[in-house]
Design a protein around this motif. Structure first.
Motif, PDB file in Angstrom:
ATOM      1  N   GLU A   1     -36.243 -34.793  76.294  1.00 51.49           N
ATOM      2  CA  GLU A   1     -37.059 -33.605  76.563  1.00 51.49           C
ATOM      3  C   GLU A   1     -38.042 -33.956  77.680  1.00 51.49           C
ATOM      4  N   ASN A   2     -38.311 -32.978  78.544  1.00 50.36           N
ATOM      5  CA  ASN A   2     -39.334 -33.146  79.567  1.00 50.36           C
ATOM      6  C   ASN A   2     -39.996 -31.794  79.819  1.00 50.36           C
ATOM      7  N   LEU A   3     -40.885 -31.735  80.785  1.00 50.46           N
ATOM      8  CA  LEU A   3     -41.614 -30.502  81.059  1.00 50.46           C
ATOM      9  C   LEU A   3     -40.704 -29.367  81.514  1.00 50.46           C
ATOM     10  N   MET A   4     -39.569 -29.697  82.081  1.00 47.71           N
ATOM     11  CA  MET A   4     -38.636 -28.686  82.584  1.00 47.71           C
ATOM     12  C   MET A   4     -37.639 -28.254  81.512  1.00 47.71           C
ATOM     13  N   GLY A   5     -37.746 -28.791  80.314  1.00 50.94           N
ATOM     14  CA  GLY A   5     -36.804 -28.469  79.243  1.00 50.94           C
ATOM     15  C   GLY A   5     -36.245 -29.747  78.658  1.00 50.94           C
TER      16      GLY A   5
END
Length: 118
Positions: A82-86
């Motif tokens: 998971e990251n800030l972009m999804g």
């Protein structure tokens, strides 16, 4: 066991499988193409070729592997990050000696096929 599917990836795959037809399996392998020579193939499949495919259960997920891909994908770890972009799946293959800058293709030790530009 040919490949490793982490717990995070297992949860995501099982959730995605709920939207698929009954009897679907995860198919993982490689195909020609990409700037480093080969790219990964990851998706769902209902078909099995009993002469060419290997079926394993990994973390409760039925997985189909093309038998000729086994030397290239042996020990590969599929994870979900998971990251800030999804989020998305990541693939870590110990047999890859070269990976593309975009991360979508790789070259194993014994590959001598064509390579494309990124």
């Amino acid at each position: 066991m040919s490949i490793i599917i982490t717990d995070k990836a297992s949860v995501q795959i099982k959730e995605m499988m709920q939207d698929e037809e009954e009897g679907v399996r995860l198919r993982f392998g490689v195909q020609g193409g990409g700037c480093s020579g080969l790219s990964y193939s990851l998706g769902f499949d209902e078909e099995i070729n009993e002469e060419l495919d290997v079926v394993e259960e990994i973390n409760g997920i039925p997985v189909v592997l093309f038998s000729q891909d086994l030397p290239i994908i042996e020990g590969t770890k599929i994870d979900f990050k998971e990251n800030l972009m999804g989020g998305g799946f990541s693939i870590d293959n110990p047999n890859a000696v070269l990976s593309c800058g975009c991360g979508s293709s790789f070259r194993p030790k014994e590959y001598d096929g064509p390579v494309e530009k990124c």
